[in-house]
Structures are given as structure tokens and as C-alpha cells.
Design an enzyme around this catalytic site. Structure first.
Site: not given
Length: 428
Positions: A401, A405
Site C-alpha cells: 500500500h 493504492d
């Protein structure tokens, strides 16, 4: 003059090495450039060629043991040459017996005072650990101190034969009989182990270098990279039909596998979505201009990910050829370190083993890995709203992450699914 051979760094991620086997025994002659030891790295077991010529005087790390990088593993020199193993343990070059004798003449033996004599008479139970001051007073080489500590030998009971009366490794031979630790203490320490092993309901297996590295790297990856997971199901009908057409009349060596088709589709999708073809560098995010696709290959000792380089720029037949070659040499233990380094994205396929879906841990410094499951017949409502049985495959992408995204990962998978469900789109 004898030469110390140190543990070499045979891969970029290697921090220590294991001695798989010695191809020469002590006393054997070794030619410069001749393989004389097999070293187990974090990825493979490799032969190591001697950088010098001479006789193998002493093996310092036996087979089955590990050593940090740049630490002595053996000594090579002239036939019959004597060496000071204590000096080797301290990181210095070994010295000949004549040099050692001269050093002994110049360095007078330090007299033992009454205070020291009394200290040596104290029970070993009071000595929890040898301080640096005690070590200096005892005049023992670092290697001798380490061995004495491991074997619980009281160095104060040993007369040193090294320069200035220093205790060296050869002085420790047979010294276990003179240890001063209480036998009762030994029994107390060993009792739990004996009781546990007598149960006979388990077996402790040694951990090899590859397994150690897998544990270390994946633990770090799981702890450092915030993972999230995206799963998609794919209709494999058109891909299967295309593969069948490609393999018509092809021999065994040129046949295309499902995995080859996935590598092709992934490489093209990575070029369209460079955000996924990236890695976290701490202060920067590195985006790669080429898709180097790593393919996970299981071997008896662990897992290796050989890399199909520039997969985006080569054809399907070439991908199939390279993949077969890499997998074959990986399983045979003949792959070189540079062939499993530098991947920008990984694929782990357990579908051939019947696993329907799973999640994989990211292979750092990459930002994503695709876990591919089996193709199974599944009841499915098609676009016309009709229920039919389709051959579907489940894919789960693990994402870092910090780099990717959710929407970015979802868009990449959307492109990938489009390629797999309409293979001709890959070529456009």
C-alpha cells in the site's frame, strides 16, 4: 606463507553461508580456480573455486555448519606448513611456526601474582561470564575464547602454547576433561532436552541457509510492507481455446503452458500500468520501464523466483522457451544468482496443484505479487443473465500500500482480466 580463505559473498542478499560439503580433504592439493567446496547460499548450493594454489592445511568450518561473510573457513598453504589457528580466529593472517617461536622469545610470559592465583582457585560457578578484562588477563585468542565459552571450558586451567603463553585453539584439544563446572549443573541443563527427546513424538531438523533467508526476508516483507489483497475471477474459455490452437502440432519442448500465457498477459499489463511495476525505495518510489517477471519455483529446500527478463518485449514462444529453461535449471540447482535477481513483479501459481485460491507474500523490493489458483468448472451467471458452467480461475494480487493504492491495483487487474478473457487484445 599460508592463506586464509574466507566465506565469499555469492549473492546480493547473502549475509552468511553454509558449508554443504568439502570437495577436498585436509592435505589435498588445490589448484587455483579449482572447485574445492560447495557453499550453500540463501538461494542455492554453489561450488566455490579456490582463489589460490596450495594444500588444504586446515578446515575451520566443517560441513553442515554456517559462517558469516568474510570469516575464515579454511587455510591453504605449503605442504606441512604450521599455522597459528589463534591468529586466524582473531582475523589476522596465519603465521608460520618459526615466526610464532620468535614472537614467544620477544614476549616474556606475564608472571602470575597471588591475586590472580587466588582468582583461578575460585569455583567456576561464581564466574557467570568472562569479562573483557578477564579475557585480556587470560591471554587467549578470540577463537579460543569463543570455543571455550561454547564448550564451557575454563581457560584458566589451560597452559597456552601461543605467543607469550596465549591460549590458542590447539590448546583446547582434550581440555573438556578439565572443565570446572559442576556436573550437577550440566545434568540440570541437559535434563529437559533428554526428557523431551525421549518422548520420540517429534524431530528437530536443521534449518538450511535458504530456509533461513526465506524466513527472514518474508517476515521483514510482511512486517514492513502494508499488504492488502485484491481478488478477481477469470473466464478461461477463450484463453484455453487459444492455447489449444497454439499447441496443435507442437512438440513437448515448444508447447505453451497456462503459466506462459499469464506471464505474457502480466508483462503487457505492467507496461500499461507502470504504477504497479514499481518498488518502494524509502525516500522515493522507483518505476521500472521494463517488465521483468519473476516466476516462483518450488524446490525441495525452499522457493526460488527466476526472472523472465523484458517479458513485455518478447513473444509468447520465447517466454515459453525461457520459462522452461529457467524452471528446469532451478530444479536442477544450476541457476546462477543473477538469474533470480532483479524481478519487478512476481507470479506464484499453485493452480497446477489443485489450490483454488490463496494469498502470497510480496517479494521485496517489489510492490506486488499475483497468486494464481486452479481453473475449475463453476456455475456462473453470464452477461445475458443465464446460468452456465464456466471454466474459471481465481487470481489474488497482494499489494504494497506504500506504492499501490486500491484503485490502481483494481485497474491493473481489470486490464489483466481483459487480456486473459480476450487473448487477442494482448497483441494489440
Amino acid at each position: 606463507m599460508a592463506e586464509v580463505i574466507e566465506m565469499p559473498k555469492l549473492s546480493d542478499t547473502m549475509e552468511e553461508g553454509g558449508i554443504a560439503s568439502w570437495l577436498k580433504k585436509e592435505g589435498d592439493f588445490i589448484e587455483e580456480g579449482e572447485a574445492f567446496v560447495e557453499i550453500e547460499t540463501d538461494k542455492a548450493t554453489m561450488e566455490y573455486n579456490s582463489p589460490v594454489e596450495g594444500y588444504l592445511l586446515k578446515i575451520l568450518v566443517p560441513a553442515g555448519k554456517t559462517s558469516p561473510l568474510n570469516k575464515p573457513i579454511c587455510i591453504v598453504g605449503e605442504k606441512g606448513e604450521k599455522v597459528d589457528l589463534g591468529a586466524v580466529g582473531g582475523g589476522a593472517k596465519p603465521v608460520s611456526e618459526k615466526v610464532e617461536a620468535k614472537a614467544s622469545e620477544k614476549t616474556p610470559e606475564k608472571p602470575v601474582g597471588k591475586t590472580e592465583a587466588k582468582a583461578s582457585e575460585k569455583p567456576a560457578v561464581e564466574k557467570k561470564d568472562v569479562s573483557s578484562a578477564d579475557n585480556e588477563r587470560l591471554r587467549a585468542s578470540p577463537l579460543a575464547k569463543k570455543i571455550a565459552e561454547d564448550k564451557k571450558i575454563d581457560l584458566r586451567s589451560i597452559e597456552g602454547s601461543g605467543p607469550g603463553g596465549r591460549v590458542v585453539m590447539r590448546d583446547l584439544e582434550g581440555a573438556e576433561a578439565s572443565r570446572k563446572e559442576s556436573p550437577a549443573a550440566d545434568v540440570k541443563k541437559e535434563a529437559p532436552r533428554a526428557a523431551a527427546s525421549s518422548a520420540g513424538d517429534y524431530e528437530d531438523l536443521p534449518v538450511n541457509m535458504m530456509r533461513k533467508t526465506i524466513a527472514k526476508r518474508l517476515l521483514a516483507a510482511k512486517n514492513d510492507a502494508p499488504h492488502f489483497y485484491l481478488t478477481r475471477s477469470v473466464n478461461m474459455k477463450k484463453l484455453s481455446e487459444w492455447r489449444e490452437q497454439l499447441n496443435k502440432g507442437a512438440d513437448k519442448d515448444t508447447k505453451i503452458s497456462v503459466n506462459d500465457l499469464i506471464v505474457l498477459a502480466v508483462s503487457r499489463a505492467l507496461i500499461r500500468h507502470p504504477e504497479v511495476n514499481s518498488s518502494w525505495q524509502g525516500e522515493t518510489i522507483r518505476r521500472y520501464k521494463a517488465a521483468h517477471v519473476a516466476v516462483a519455483v518450488a524446490i525441495p529446500d525452499g522457493l526460488i523466483t527466476p526472472v523472465v527478463r523484458n517479458a513485455h518485449a518478447i513473444g509468447l514462444r520465447e517466454i515459453a522457451k525461457q520459462t522452461k529453461d529457467l524452471i528446469g535449471r532451478t530444479k536442477a540447482g544450476k541457476i546462477s544468482p543473477d538469474e533470480y535477481a532483479g524481478g519487478t513483479f512476481s507470479i506464484s501459481n499453485l493452480g497446477m496443484m489443485g489450490i483454488e485460491n490463496f494469498t502470497a507474500i510480496i517479494n521485496p523490493p517489489q510492490a506486488a505479487i499475483l497468486a494464481v489458483g486452479a481453473t475449475i468448472k463453476t456455475p456462473w451467471v453470464n452477461e445475458a443473465g443465464e446460468l452456465e458452467v464456466q471454466e474459471r480461475m481465481t487470481m489474488t494480487m497482494s499489494c504494497d500500500h506504500r506504492v499501490i493504492d486500491g484503485a490502481v491495483g483494481a485497474t491493473f487487474l481489470q486490464t489483466l482480466v481483459g487480456f486473459l478473457e480476450d487473448p487477442l487484445a494482448i497483441l494489440t
